[in-house]
Write an enzyme that holds these catalytic residues in place. Structure first.
Site, PDB file in Angstrom:
ATOM      1  N   ASP A 159       7.110  -3.072  -2.904  1.00  0.00           N
ATOM      2  CA  ASP A 159       7.346  -4.468  -2.079  1.00  0.00           C
ATOM      3  C   ASP A 159       9.037  -4.729  -1.932  1.00  0.00           C
ATOM      4  O   ASP A 159       9.331  -5.368  -0.959  1.00  0.00           O
ATOM      5  CB  ASP A 159       6.743  -5.441  -3.008  1.00  0.00           C
ATOM      6  CG  ASP A 159       5.225  -5.065  -3.432  1.00  0.00           C
ATOM      7  OD1 ASP A 159       4.514  -4.661  -2.215  1.00  0.00           O
ATOM      8  OD2 ASP A 159       5.024  -4.854  -4.505  1.00  0.00           O
ATOM      9  N   HIS A 187       1.436  -7.754  -7.348  1.00  0.00           N
ATOM     10  CA  HIS A 187       1.650  -6.541  -6.055  1.00  0.00           C
ATOM     11  C   HIS A 187       0.201  -7.032  -5.123  1.00  0.00           C
ATOM     12  O   HIS A 187      -0.697  -6.180  -5.300  1.00  0.00           O
ATOM     13  CB  HIS A 187       1.573  -5.393  -6.614  1.00  0.00           C
ATOM     14  CG  HIS A 187       1.331  -4.250  -5.603  1.00  0.00           C
ATOM     15  ND1 HIS A 187       2.427  -4.169  -4.316  1.00  0.00           N
ATOM     16  CD2 HIS A 187       0.337  -3.248  -5.315  1.00  0.00           C
ATOM     17  CE1 HIS A 187       1.983  -3.045  -3.566  1.00  0.00           C
ATOM     18  NE2 HIS A 187       0.710  -2.744  -4.364  1.00  0.00           N
TER      19      HIS A 187
HETATM   20  P1  NAD Z   1      -5.981   9.137  -3.807  1.00  0.00           P
HETATM   21  O1  NAD Z   1      -7.572   8.548  -3.801  1.00  0.00           O
HETATM   22  O2  NAD Z   1      -5.521   9.969  -2.992  1.00  0.00           O
HETATM   23  O3  NAD Z   1      -5.796   9.734  -5.312  1.00  0.00           O
HETATM   24  C1  NAD Z   1      -6.161   9.264  -6.542  1.00  0.00           C
HETATM   25  C2  NAD Z   1      -6.358  10.257  -7.437  1.00  0.00           C
HETATM   26  O4  NAD Z   1      -6.650   9.725  -8.758  1.00  0.00           O
HETATM   27  C3  NAD Z   1      -7.419  11.122  -7.388  1.00  0.00           C
HETATM   28  O5  NAD Z   1      -7.056  12.592  -7.284  1.00  0.00           O
HETATM   29  C4  NAD Z   1      -8.469  11.098  -8.311  1.00  0.00           C
HETATM   30  O6  NAD Z   1      -9.131  11.996  -8.782  1.00  0.00           O
HETATM   31  C5  NAD Z   1      -7.739  10.675  -9.428  1.00  0.00           C
HETATM   32  N1  NAD Z   1      -8.332   9.837 -10.601  1.00  0.00           N
HETATM   33  C6  NAD Z   1      -9.266   8.894 -10.388  1.00  0.00           C
HETATM   34  N2  NAD Z   1      -9.430   8.621 -11.702  1.00  0.00           N
HETATM   35  C7  NAD Z   1      -8.577   9.191 -12.559  1.00  0.00           C
HETATM   36  C8  NAD Z   1      -8.662   9.174 -13.904  1.00  0.00           C
HETATM   37  N3  NAD Z   1      -9.559   8.416 -14.694  1.00  0.00           N
HETATM   38  N4  NAD Z   1      -7.593   9.977 -14.472  1.00  0.00           N
HETATM   39  C9  NAD Z   1      -6.750  10.764 -13.691  1.00  0.00           C
HETATM   40  N5  NAD Z   1      -6.947  10.797 -12.394  1.00  0.00           N
HETATM   41  C10 NAD Z   1      -7.890   9.983 -11.785  1.00  0.00           C
HETATM   42  O7  NAD Z   1      -5.395   7.736  -4.106  1.00  0.00           O
HETATM   43  P2  NAD Z   1      -3.718   7.591  -3.833  1.00  0.00           P
HETATM   44  O8  NAD Z   1      -3.381   7.214  -2.565  1.00  0.00           O
HETATM   45  O9  NAD Z   1      -2.985   8.707  -4.642  1.00  0.00           O
HETATM   46  O10 NAD Z   1      -3.506   6.095  -4.650  1.00  0.00           O
HETATM   47  C11 NAD Z   1      -3.541   6.039  -6.095  1.00  0.00           C
HETATM   48  C12 NAD Z   1      -3.632   4.518  -6.436  1.00  0.00           C
HETATM   49  O11 NAD Z   1      -2.306   3.928  -6.153  1.00  0.00           O
HETATM   50  C13 NAD Z   1      -4.340   3.683  -5.609  1.00  0.00           C
HETATM   51  O12 NAD Z   1      -5.229   2.845  -6.634  1.00  0.00           O
HETATM   52  C14 NAD Z   1      -3.591   2.888  -4.753  1.00  0.00           C
HETATM   53  O13 NAD Z   1      -4.240   1.887  -4.562  1.00  0.00           O
HETATM   54  C15 NAD Z   1      -2.312   2.704  -5.374  1.00  0.00           C
HETATM   55  N6  NAD Z   1      -1.101   2.586  -5.092  1.00  0.00           N
HETATM   56  C16 NAD Z   1      -0.225   1.568  -5.539  1.00  0.00           C
HETATM   57  C17 NAD Z   1       0.887   1.082  -4.875  1.00  0.00           C
HETATM   58  C18 NAD Z   1       1.664   0.030  -5.529  1.00  0.00           C
HETATM   59  O14 NAD Z   1       2.750  -0.183  -5.025  1.00  0.00           O
HETATM   60  N7  NAD Z   1       1.386  -0.201  -6.686  1.00  0.00           N
HETATM   61  C19 NAD Z   1       1.169   1.831  -3.684  1.00  0.00           C
HETATM   62  C20 NAD Z   1       0.238   2.649  -3.119  1.00  0.00           C
HETATM   63  C21 NAD Z   1      -0.793   2.881  -3.799  1.00  0.00           C
HETATM   64  C1  LMR Z   2       0.612  -0.810  -0.845  1.00  0.00           C
HETATM   65  O1  LMR Z   2       1.033  -1.539  -1.123  1.00  0.00           O
HETATM   66  O2  LMR Z   2       0.877   0.223   0.327  1.00  0.00           O
HETATM   67  C2  LMR Z   2      -0.625  -0.067  -1.936  1.00  0.00           C
HETATM   68  O3  LMR Z   2      -0.617  -1.069  -2.800  1.00  0.00           O
HETATM   69  C3  LMR Z   2      -1.765   0.473  -1.159  1.00  0.00           C
HETATM   70  C4  LMR Z   2      -2.560  -0.985  -0.672  1.00  0.00           C
HETATM   71  O4  LMR Z   2      -3.744  -0.980  -0.949  1.00  0.00           O
HETATM   72  O5  LMR Z   2      -2.233  -1.807  -0.025  1.00  0.00           O
END
Ligand code: NAD
Ligand code: LMR
Length: 328
Positions: A159, A187
């Site tokens: 952000d 967030h």
């Molecule tokens: P993704 O689905 O591509 O990958 C997630 C991975 O986590 C998968 O490989 C899955 O098998 C694994 N997983 C699920 N449960 C698990 C556990 N208990 N232990 C270990 N691994 C586990 O998703 P992504 O695009 O990599 O996103 C991951 C997370 O990050 C999501 O919740 C997404 O919303 C979040 N995210 C947060 C931000 C932020 O700014 N905070 C930004 C982008 C994404």
């Molecule tokens: C983002 O801000 O891009 C991540 O938290 C993914 C989402 O769900 O928006």
């Protein structure tokens, strides 16, 4: 060269994991003189994919990367770890809010908090990325008896970086001219990117923009809804920019913020700025010697106050929801 730092990454086979691991292994997070070991945690069904990523890491021949271990159980994955990146969690799809993930993802962070408390190194530092990141961080720290609360942080840096980018674009400036940005709160779409205290070329960003309507009706919602904009365009949630933000967050936490500047970090509140103590919320933070501290004394006019309060109210509701689920 020093002793290798053990870095545990959960969700290693996911989208963010793939964008993150190579940058960590190349030294972009901990620096060019810090050797490291990677401990990858995945669910059993994704272990083979994580093994594939490990093959590619080997094929990069990164001089700093000493070892890769892959686990499908939290306890060994966090054993002796110094830095933990909790990424593994389900991402939202189109039309969902991040808080819709609370029930699906919240349960992941209780056992991971317990595993960190059981076996991580005394100096462990944790970044929670999996959504809803602030409340998942609260769950993890609430279940990590004996680990100082301040070792748990949630990612607001994406952000923050989005805010810097949008502001620089609007003013036709380089991103390097923007400093002192803060994204307060959750967030989520209630987050508050603060141009009252941000600076451009060392002077007030608010005055440089001189257009309150643009700030309230375009800048703030654009930043706050950027995740959904990316999902709409890409058909998947942000990955490379999220990985980049995670690198920035841990780099600045462990190696220090720039003189005169601060960064946005989701940290447990100490009660400053009227934010209830213990809530994990975006704050302006300065880092030095591996510790963060909240920057005190910033201006909070009514424009900011009402927005910060709304985001904190949402975080309290999320806290109540996970309390009802027995996660904290
Ligand atoms: P993704 O689905 O591509 O990958 C997630 C991975 O986590 C998968 O490989 C899955 O098998 C694994 N997983 C699920 N449960 C698990 C556990 N208990 N232990 C270990 N691994 C586990 O998703 P992504 O695009 O990599 O996103 C991951 C997370 O990050 C999501 O919740 C997404 O919303 C979040 N995210 C947060 C931000 C932020 O700014 N905070 C930004 C982008 C994404
Ligand atoms: C983002 O801000 O891009 C991540 O938290 C993914 C989402 O769900 O928006």
């Amino acid at each position: 060269m020093s002793t290798p730092v053990k870095v545990t990454v959960t969700g290693a086979a996911g989208q963010i994991g793939y964008a993150l691991l190579f940058r960590i292994a190349s030294g972009q997070m901990l620096g060019p003189d810090t050797p490291l070991e990677l401990s990858l945690l995945e669910i059993p069904a994704a272990v083979e994919a994580a093994e594939g990523t490990a093959l590619e890491l080997d094929d990069c021949a990164f001089p700093l990367l000493r070892k890769i271990d892959i686990f499908d159980e939290a306890t060994p994955a966090f054993d002796s770890c110094n830095v933990a990146l909790l990424v593994g969690a389900r991402p939202r799809g189109p039309g969902m809010e991040r808080s819709d993930l609370l029930e699906a993802n919240g349960g992941i962070f209780k056992p991971q908090g317990e595993a960190i408390a059981a076996g991580a190194a005394d100096d462990v530092r944790v970044l929670v990325v999996g959504n809803p990141a602030n409340t998942n961080c609260l769950i993890a720290l609430s279940n990590a008896d004996g680990v100082p609360r301040g070792r748990f942080t949630a990612m607001m840096r994406l952000d923050h970086n989005r805010s810097v980018g949008q502001l620089a674009n609007k003013l036709g400036k380089q991103v390097s001219s923007v400093s002192n940005m803060t994204v307060w709160g959750n967030h989520s779409t209630t987050q508050y990117p603060d141009l009252v205290n941000a600076k451009v070329d060392g002077s007030s960003a608010w005055e440089a923009i001189d257009d309150e309507a643009w700030i309230s009706d375009e800048f703030i919602p654009r930043v706050a809804k950027r995740g959904a904009e990316v999902i709409g365009a890409r058909g998947a949630s942000s990955a490379a920019s999220a990985a980049n933000a995670a690198i920035d967050h841990v780099r600045d936490w462990t190696r220090g913020t720039s003189e005169g500047d601060w960064v946005s970090m989701g940290v447990p509140s100490d009660g400053s700025y009227g934010i209830e103590e213990g809530i994990v919320a975006g704050h302006p933070c300065v880092c030095s010697g591996g510790d963060w501290r909240i920057v005190e004394g910033l201006e909070v006019p009514e424009f900011s106050r009402s927005r910060i309060d709304a985001s904190i109210s949402e975080l309290k509701e999320e806290r109540e929801a996970v309390s009802q689920l027995g996660l904290i």
